[in-house]
Scaffold this motif. Sequence first.
Motif, PDB file in Angstrom:
ATOM      1  N   ALA A  94       0.831  -1.211   0.000  1.00  0.00           N
ATOM      2  CA  ALA A  94       0.000   0.000   0.000  1.00  0.00           C
ATOM      3  C   ALA A  94       0.862   1.256   0.000  1.00  0.00           C
ATOM      4  N   ALA A  95       2.017   1.213   0.696  1.00  0.00           N
ATOM      5  CA  ALA A  95       2.904   2.377   0.722  1.00  0.00           C
ATOM      6  C   ALA A  95       3.468   2.665  -0.670  1.00  0.00           C
ATOM      7  N   ARG A  96       3.841   1.609  -1.393  1.00  0.00           N
ATOM      8  CA  ARG A  96       4.351   1.829  -2.749  1.00  0.00           C
ATOM      9  C   ARG A  96       3.260   2.369  -3.667  1.00  0.00           C
ATOM     10  N   TRP A  97       2.036   1.868  -3.519  1.00  0.00           N
ATOM     11  CA  TRP A  97       0.927   2.381  -4.330  1.00  0.00           C
ATOM     12  C   TRP A  97       0.669   3.856  -4.030  1.00  0.00           C
ATOM     13  N   LEU A  98       0.744   4.205  -2.714  1.00  0.00           N
ATOM     14  CA  LEU A  98       0.500   5.598  -2.344  1.00  0.00           C
ATOM     15  C   LEU A  98       1.570   6.507  -2.926  1.00  0.00           C
ATOM     16  N   THR A  99       2.816   6.009  -2.945  1.00  0.00           N
ATOM     17  CA  THR A  99       3.897   6.816  -3.514  1.00  0.00           C
ATOM     18  C   THR A  99       3.698   7.007  -5.016  1.00  0.00           C
ATOM     19  N   ALA A 100       3.270   5.920  -5.689  1.00  0.00           N
ATOM     20  CA  ALA A 100       3.088   6.009  -7.146  1.00  0.00           C
ATOM     21  C   ALA A 100       1.822   6.775  -7.519  1.00  0.00           C
ATOM     22  N   ARG A 101       0.744   6.624  -6.731  1.00  0.00           N
ATOM     23  CA  ARG A 101      -0.524   7.272  -7.056  1.00  0.00           C
ATOM     24  C   ARG A 101      -1.238   7.618  -5.755  1.00  0.00           C
ATOM     25  N   PRO A 102      -0.971   8.790  -5.189  1.00  0.00           N
ATOM     26  CA  PRO A 102      -1.580   9.186  -3.909  1.00  0.00           C
ATOM     27  C   PRO A 102      -3.105   9.139  -3.954  1.00  0.00           C
ATOM     28  N   HIS A 103      -3.669   8.582  -2.845  1.00  0.00           N
ATOM     29  CA  HIS A 103      -5.125   8.500  -2.752  1.00  0.00           C
ATOM     30  C   HIS A 103      -5.498   8.418  -1.264  1.00  0.00           C
ATOM     31  N   PRO A 104      -6.591   9.071  -0.843  1.00  0.00           N
ATOM     32  CA  PRO A 104      -6.969   9.041   0.579  1.00  0.00           C
ATOM     33  C   PRO A 104      -7.208   7.624   1.123  1.00  0.00           C
ATOM     34  N   VAL A 105      -7.748   6.742   0.278  1.00  0.00           N
ATOM     35  CA  VAL A 105      -8.005   5.380   0.746  1.00  0.00           C
ATOM     36  C   VAL A 105      -6.699   4.668   1.082  1.00  0.00           C
ATOM     37  N   LEU A 106      -5.683   4.877   0.230  1.00  0.00           N
ATOM     38  CA  LEU A 106      -4.383   4.262   0.500  1.00  0.00           C
ATOM     39  C   LEU A 106      -3.757   4.843   1.758  1.00  0.00           C
ATOM     40  N   ALA A 107      -3.925   6.148   1.958  1.00  0.00           N
ATOM     41  CA  ALA A 107      -3.415   6.767   3.185  1.00  0.00           C
ATOM     42  C   ALA A 107      -4.105   6.178   4.411  1.00  0.00           C
ATOM     43  N   LEU A 108      -5.415   5.905   4.280  1.00  0.00           N
ATOM     44  CA  LEU A 108      -6.148   5.300   5.392  1.00  0.00           C
ATOM     45  C   LEU A 108      -5.625   3.899   5.708  1.00  0.00           C
ATOM     46  N   LEU A 109      -5.262   3.142   4.669  1.00  0.00           N
ATOM     47  CA  LEU A 109      -4.734   1.798   4.884  1.00  0.00           C
ATOM     48  C   LEU A 109      -3.427   1.803   5.675  1.00  0.00           C
ATOM     49  N   LEU A 110      -2.673   2.875   5.545  1.00  0.00           N
ATOM     50  CA  LEU A 110      -1.368   2.936   6.202  1.00  0.00           C
ATOM     51  C   LEU A 110      -1.432   3.461   7.628  1.00  0.00           C
ATOM     52  N   MET A 111      -2.591   3.980   8.051  1.00  0.00           N
ATOM     53  CA  MET A 111      -2.719   4.554   9.384  1.00  0.00           C
ATOM     54  C   MET A 111      -2.751   3.450  10.453  1.00  0.00           C
ATOM     55  N   ASN A 112      -2.400   3.861  11.691  1.00  0.00           N
ATOM     56  CA  ASN A 112      -2.362   2.923  12.819  1.00  0.00           C
ATOM     57  C   ASN A 112      -3.628   3.105  13.662  1.00  0.00           C
ATOM     58  N   TYR A 113      -4.540   2.147  13.575  1.00  0.00           N
ATOM     59  CA  TYR A 113      -5.786   2.157  14.342  1.00  0.00           C
ATOM     60  C   TYR A 113      -6.178   0.696  14.574  1.00  0.00           C
ATOM     61  N   PRO A 114      -7.080   0.429  15.508  1.00  0.00           N
ATOM     62  CA  PRO A 114      -7.459  -0.964  15.793  1.00  0.00           C
ATOM     63  C   PRO A 114      -7.917  -1.705  14.542  1.00  0.00           C
TER      64      PRO A 114
END
Length: 286
Positions: free
Chosen positions: A194-214
């Motif tokens: 997901a981090a590589r995808w976010l770097t190649a094509r930023p998107h809020p959903v990908l940023a959400l996947l990388l966040m630290n939550y339960p």
Amino acid sequence: MTAEILTIDTPSGTVRATAQSQGEDAVLYALTGVLRGFVHVAGTHHPRRWDQFTALRVSLGSVNAMDATAPAESLPRRRGSATGYTGGLVQWTDDDYPYQHTATTLVESTAGNAPSAATGEALARVMRACAEDVAQRPDLHRLLDASRERETPGLLRFLDWSMRRGEAEAARFERKAQADRRDARTAVSSWWTAARWLTARPHPVLALLLMNYPGSLARRADYLPAYADYAERTAREERDRVGRMRTEIASLRAQQRPRRPTRRSAARQRGAADAPPAARSGNRPA
């Protein structure tokens, strides 16, 4: 022969305990004074070594509390009171620590109420005094041997069951550790993807996947290795416990086997049988 009488001082007054041997299996003490009733003392296994019969079990009442429920009329009670008390203690000595250890089970009335402070202390002192008296008897070894014969069959059944259960638990924790390790690797791999995808094509959903939550990938990658460590440690502890039980089972079974007498010991036994009986000393306590 006069019965041995212990005089025990308690906060409630004096208690006298008269020893009455019950074969080679136990010693029963009849209480008089401020307490009336009986205290039963028998041999038992070491609390942490199932194959070592070096401990004494004290039960309030006229029977071994591990084997049966004592008759209500035999339970110790204060003079003039109808309230009987149940409970007991186990006393043993460790080789590494040459002093006595005592573990007391719950002392309560037949109605489930705790005794008063004075009555509880009196019962505790009486139980300890009876245990110490039996521990000093010259025939203690016979009492402990009798406890080995009495308890070994039940202990073997319990240890066999406990060993099988321990092996199953160890296998379960080992499977859980493997699953946690696998899921942790998957979470880490997915997070980096997901981090590589976010770097190649930023998107809020990908940023959400990388966040630290339960429940997130980051959270799972963080706690799953610790869960796996715990499961592996628990599995090792279970394996160690099973190994100790296997050794104790082998020891108990070896103690069950009758020893074949040698020719020399058999000749001594025949000579002892032919010899006239020796006069019994009257100085030995009952």
